[in-house]
Enzyme design. Structure first.
Site, PDB file in Angstrom:
ATOM      1  N   GLY A   1       4.000  -3.522  -0.683  1.00 12.86           N
ATOM      2  CA  GLY A   1       3.168  -2.276   0.166  1.00 12.86           C
ATOM      3  C   GLY A   1       3.539  -1.885   1.136  1.00 12.86           C
ATOM      4  O   GLY A   1       3.091  -1.840   2.267  1.00 12.86           O
TER       5      GLY A   1
ATOM      6  N   ILE B   1       3.607   1.411  -4.509  1.00  9.63           N
ATOM      7  CA  ILE B   1       3.088   2.107  -5.566  1.00  9.63           C
ATOM      8  C   ILE B   1       3.046   3.404  -5.833  1.00  9.63           C
ATOM      9  O   ILE B   1       3.253   4.116  -6.681  1.00  9.63           O
ATOM     10  CB  ILE B   1       1.833   1.253  -6.037  1.00  9.63           C
TER      11      ILE B   1
ATOM     12  N   ALA C   1       3.384  -4.678  -7.428  1.00  8.27           N
ATOM     13  CA  ALA C   1       3.610  -6.063  -7.021  1.00  8.27           C
ATOM     14  C   ALA C   1       2.426  -7.221  -7.754  1.00  8.27           C
ATOM     15  O   ALA C   1       2.814  -8.273  -8.092  1.00  8.27           O
ATOM     16  CB  ALA C   1       3.758  -6.157  -5.873  1.00  8.27           C
TER      17      ALA C   1
ATOM     18  N   ASP D   1      -4.527  -2.668   1.772  1.00 13.59           N
ATOM     19  CA  ASP D   1      -5.691  -1.952   1.578  1.00 13.59           C
ATOM     20  C   ASP D   1      -6.779  -2.943   1.419  1.00 13.59           C
ATOM     21  O   ASP D   1      -6.628  -3.954   0.693  1.00 13.59           O
ATOM     22  CB  ASP D   1      -5.745  -1.269   0.257  1.00 13.59           C
TER      23      ASP D   1
ATOM     24  N   GLU E   1       3.531   1.683  10.253  1.00 10.73           N
ATOM     25  CA  GLU E   1       2.815   2.968  10.689  1.00 10.73           C
ATOM     26  C   GLU E   1       1.242   2.559  11.073  1.00 10.73           C
ATOM     27  O   GLU E   1       0.879   3.085  12.132  1.00 10.73           O
ATOM     28  CB  GLU E   1       2.902   3.977   9.642  1.00 10.73           C
ATOM     29  N   GLU E   2       0.871   1.742  10.110  1.00  6.99           N
ATOM     30  CA  GLU E   2      -0.395   1.311  10.476  1.00  6.99           C
ATOM     31  C   GLU E   2      -0.676   0.692  11.794  1.00  6.99           C
ATOM     32  O   GLU E   2      -1.490   0.688  12.610  1.00  6.99           O
ATOM     33  CB  GLU E   2      -1.012   0.430   9.160  1.00  6.99           C
TER      34      GLU E   2
END
Length: 282
Positions: free
Chosen positions: A99, A123, A158, A180, A256-257
């Site tokens: 991810g 994904i 994955a 997530d 980025e998160e």
């Protein structure tokens, strides 16, 4: 006197504005065969690769995947490490970012592990396209030093197809950065860390290999730690180990998160686990 707005006109105006915005954001992907030479090219802009923040891993995404790891052609992803003499790859992928999002972690890991092949698995279509174009541009702009040749990305699920890509014990490091959280209880089965999935991760991870996790959601952090601690093939590494590990230092700031959490002065929860040896059969 007040006039009531015609709903039909409002809808037409909305559609016109949406179409104008679509035209403005129209973008042509970077062609890796058309960027030869000494001139640098601009890095891609995220606004051209808009996509929903999350994707349902149980949906039919119509993905391409090899029947077995031996069927995977890695030379297209890492041409610099393909040998014409030996007719094969000089190295195998040993580090994965599951991810990978917009690829920030891979890009920072690349110079830190120049002799390792690093693969991002994502994904979402548009996000994968963005990372592909970003890597093409970085390779082109660092062609004199062969920079960023050791990273690439594939669109893959994955949770379903990891053993199709990797052999038993192939991987040395697996990263799960700000996955997530799937807050609703009925969605917990879609979390990337579960008992069943951990057995697959243990299969592709070599003994002594490390699983890295980081999140800003305390509940998810506790969930991942609890499941990893319960699994018989993983043991948690302590905070002293985390403080010395360069991957943890990179992971905290590269994604980025992670940068968003930093700007909001939020908390980041880290947990790392080592793959231990399989128990002896008596």
């Amino acid at each position: 006197m007040f006039l009531k707005e015609d709903p039909g006109s409002r809808r037409q105006a909305y559609r016109a504005a949406k179409e104008e915005n679509r035209k403005e954001l129209k973008h042509v992907r970077i062609d890796p065969t058309a960027v030869e030479g000494d001139g640098k090219i601009d890095l891609p802009k995220k606004k051209f690769y808009r996509q929903r923040a999350h994707s349902n891993p149980f949906s039919d995404h119509q993905l391409d995947y090899p029947i077995s790891p031996s069927e995977m052609d890695w030379s297209k992803l890492y041409p610099h490490f393909y040998s014409d003499v030996e007719k094969g790859m000089l190295k195998k992928v040993t580090i994965t970012d599951i991810g990978c999002g917009f690829g920030g972690l891979m890009i920072d890991l690349s110079p830190a592990f120049p002799d390792s092949l690093i693969l991002g698995m994502e994904i979402r279509v548009q996000v994968t396209n963005y990372v592909e174009d970003r890597i093409i541009a970085l390779r082109r702009n660092h062609s004199k030093t062969n920079g960023y040749q050791n990273i690439n990305v594939i669109r893959a699920n994955a949770m379903k197809f990891l053993p199709n890509f990797f052999e038993k014990g192939q991987l040395e490091k697996m990263f799960y950065c700000f996955p997530d959280p799937h807050f609703k209880q009925r969605k917990h089965k879609a979390r990337i860390i579960t008992n069943t999935l951990l057995s697959e991760y243990a299969y592709v991870l070599k003994e002594g290999g490390i699983i890295y996790t980081i999140t800003d959601v305390l509940d998810l952090h506790k969930w991942m730690v609890n499941h990893l601690e319960m699994h018989p093939l993983f043991e948690r590494l302590d905070e002293a180990w985390e403080a010395e590990d360069k991957c943890v230092k990179i992971m905290r700031v590269a994604t980025e998160e992670g940068k968003k959490v930093e700007r909001k002065e939020g908390d980041k929860y880290v947990a790392c686990f080592r793959r231990i040896a399989n128990p002896e059969i008596i």
